[in-house]
Design a protein around this motif. Structure first.
Motif, short mmCIF file in Angstrom:
data_model
loop_
_atom_site.label_atom_id
_atom_site.label_comp_id
_atom_site.label_asym_id
_atom_site.label_seq_id
_atom_site.Cartn_x
_atom_site.Cartn_y
_atom_site.Cartn_z
N LEU A 118 11.24 -5.43 7.30
CA LEU A 118 10.88 -4.22 6.57
C LEU A 118 10.64 -3.06 7.55
CD1 LEU A 118 10.33 -3.24 3.68
CD2 LEU A 118 7.92 -3.70 4.09
N ALA A 119 9.90 -3.37 8.61
CA ALA A 119 9.58 -2.34 9.61
C ALA A 119 10.86 -1.82 10.27
CB ALA A 119 8.63 -2.91 10.66
N ALA A 120 11.89 -2.69 10.37
CA ALA A 120 13.14 -2.31 11.02
C ALA A 120 14.05 -1.50 10.08
CB ALA A 120 13.86 -3.57 11.51
N GLN A 121 13.68 -1.40 8.81
CA GLN A 121 14.52 -0.68 7.84
C GLN A 121 13.71 0.40 7.11
OE1 GLN A 121 17.26 -3.30 5.44
NE2 GLN A 121 16.00 -4.90 6.32
N PRO A 122 13.40 1.48 7.80
CA PRO A 122 12.59 2.53 7.17
C PRO A 122 13.23 3.09 5.90
CG PRO A 122 13.44 3.23 9.32
CD PRO A 122 13.75 1.79 9.19
N ASP A 123 14.56 3.05 5.81
CA ASP A 123 15.23 3.55 4.60
C ASP A 123 14.81 2.76 3.37
OD1 ASP A 123 16.47 5.42 6.03
OD2 ASP A 123 18.50 4.52 5.97
N MET B 49 11.81 2.48 -2.05
CA MET B 49 10.90 1.75 -2.92
C MET B 49 9.82 2.67 -3.47
SD MET B 49 10.34 -1.98 -1.24
CE MET B 49 10.00 -1.43 0.41
N LYS B 50 9.45 2.42 -4.73
CA LYS B 50 8.41 3.22 -5.36
C LYS B 50 7.04 2.85 -4.84
CE LYS B 50 10.26 5.44 -9.19
NZ LYS B 50 9.80 6.37 -10.20
N VAL B 51 6.89 1.58 -4.55
CA VAL B 51 5.59 1.08 -4.10
C VAL B 51 5.75 0.49 -2.71
CG1 VAL B 51 3.70 -0.50 -4.61
CG2 VAL B 51 5.05 0.47 -6.48
N LYS B 52 4.93 0.92 -1.81
CA LYS B 52 5.01 0.36 -0.46
C LYS B 52 4.38 -1.04 -0.48
CE LYS B 52 4.54 1.62 4.31
NZ LYS B 52 3.57 1.95 5.32
N PRO B 53 5.11 -2.03 0.04
CA PRO B 53 4.59 -3.40 -0.02
C PRO B 53 3.39 -3.58 0.89
CG PRO B 53 6.60 -3.33 1.27
CD PRO B 53 6.41 -1.96 0.71
N PRO B 54 2.52 -4.52 0.52
CA PRO B 54 1.41 -4.84 1.41
C PRO B 54 1.95 -5.52 2.65
CG PRO B 54 1.54 -6.42 -0.39
CD PRO B 54 2.60 -5.39 -0.64
N SER B 55 1.55 -5.09 3.82
CA SER B 55 2.03 -5.75 5.03
C SER B 55 0.90 -6.63 5.58
CB SER B 55 2.48 -4.73 6.07
OG SER B 55 1.41 -3.87 6.38
N GLY B 56 1.25 -7.51 6.48
CA GLY B 56 0.24 -8.35 7.09
C GLY B 56 0.20 -9.76 6.53
N GLN B 57 0.99 -10.03 5.45
CA GLN B 57 1.02 -11.38 4.89
C GLN B 57 2.26 -12.13 5.37
OE1 GLN B 57 0.68 -10.72 0.68
NE2 GLN B 57 -1.52 -10.45 0.77
#
Ligand SMILES: [Zn+2]
Length: 237
Positions: free
Chosen positions: A167-172, A177-185
């Motif tokens: 996800l971090a490698a694909q800023p596009d 996305m409408k909602v930014k996913p929770p990261s860290g899981q």
């Protein structure tokens, strides 16, 4: 931890499983087709058919507030089979399928209205989303027409898991996305409705929008200065 079969296959109605823990009113399984309430979608109900005979009704399914374990809620006086007991877990499919149809419909609604979603809820016969909109500008008839157009378009849905690193490698991707996913899981599941909607979602969805069937926008409520609530029902009774 419980293997979450519903996350990979929303159409799985039953599965073989074993009890890993049982307490009065709540049973945990090693794997399950029961969706645990979350994200505005109700938990599944159904039945556990014991290999040794007898069955236990599941009234609801929730996530344990502390550990996040999936709890199959059963009557307080239900028999409590020992850990290791084999069974077949079967959901109330008619009810779940309506949840899947309405849940997918709410993704379409989210795509139609260009505003942040502040809340949502669905049941067998209805669903709603709350939007952060300053002015009461939403047009009921127009939203209903566009929803039914997208439903009739019979667009396939798909899910895919993506790692935090991907996800971090694909800023596009984040921008679409409408909602930014929770990261860290470690990973997050994305739900795509063709190129109509893309967002992280853990719920259950139909495989194609045509399966939703025709819907009606029942009403649009003004719930506070910035809050417009759009209420949807299925067209058939
Ligand atoms: Zn969803």
């Amino acid at each position: 931890m419980t293997e979450q079969i519903f996350a990979e296959d929303a159409y799985a109605r039953s599965c073989e499983a074993r009890i890993i823990h049982s307490a009065p009113g709540a049973i945990q399984l090693d794997r399950t087709v029961f969706y645990a309430a979350g994200g505005g979608q109700p938990g599944d109900s159904g039945v556990l058919r014991l290999a040794e005979g007898g069955e236990i009704r599941v009234l609801n399914t929730v996530k344990d507030r502390d550990g996040g374990a999936i709890l199959h809620l059963v009557p307080e006086d239900a028999p409590l089979p020992a850990a290791g007991a084999a069974l077949v877990a079967e959901i109330d499919w008619a009810r779940r399928h309506k949840h899947m149809r309405m849940h997918t419909c709410l993704h379409l609604l989210c795509a139609i209205i260009d505003a942040p979603v502040t809340g949502g809820q669905l049941a067998e016969d209805r669903g709603r989303l709350d939007f952060d909109l300053p002015e009461p500008t939403l047009d009921k008839a127009e939203i209903e027409a566009r929803l039914n157009q997208l439903i009739a378009g019979d667009t396939p849905t798909s899910t895919r898991w993506i790692s935090d690193d991907e996800l971090a490698a694909q800023p596009d991707l984040v921008r679409t996305m409408k909602v930014k996913p929770p990261s860290g899981q470690g990973r997050v599941r994305l739900l795509a409705v063709g190129d109509i909607d893309l967002q992280p979602c853990g719920g259950t969805h139909v495989k194609s929008t045509g399966e939703i069937g025709p819907v009606t926008v029942r009403k649009i409520e003004n719930k506070g200065r910035h809050n417009r609530r759009v209420n949807i029902i299925f067209k058939e009774a």
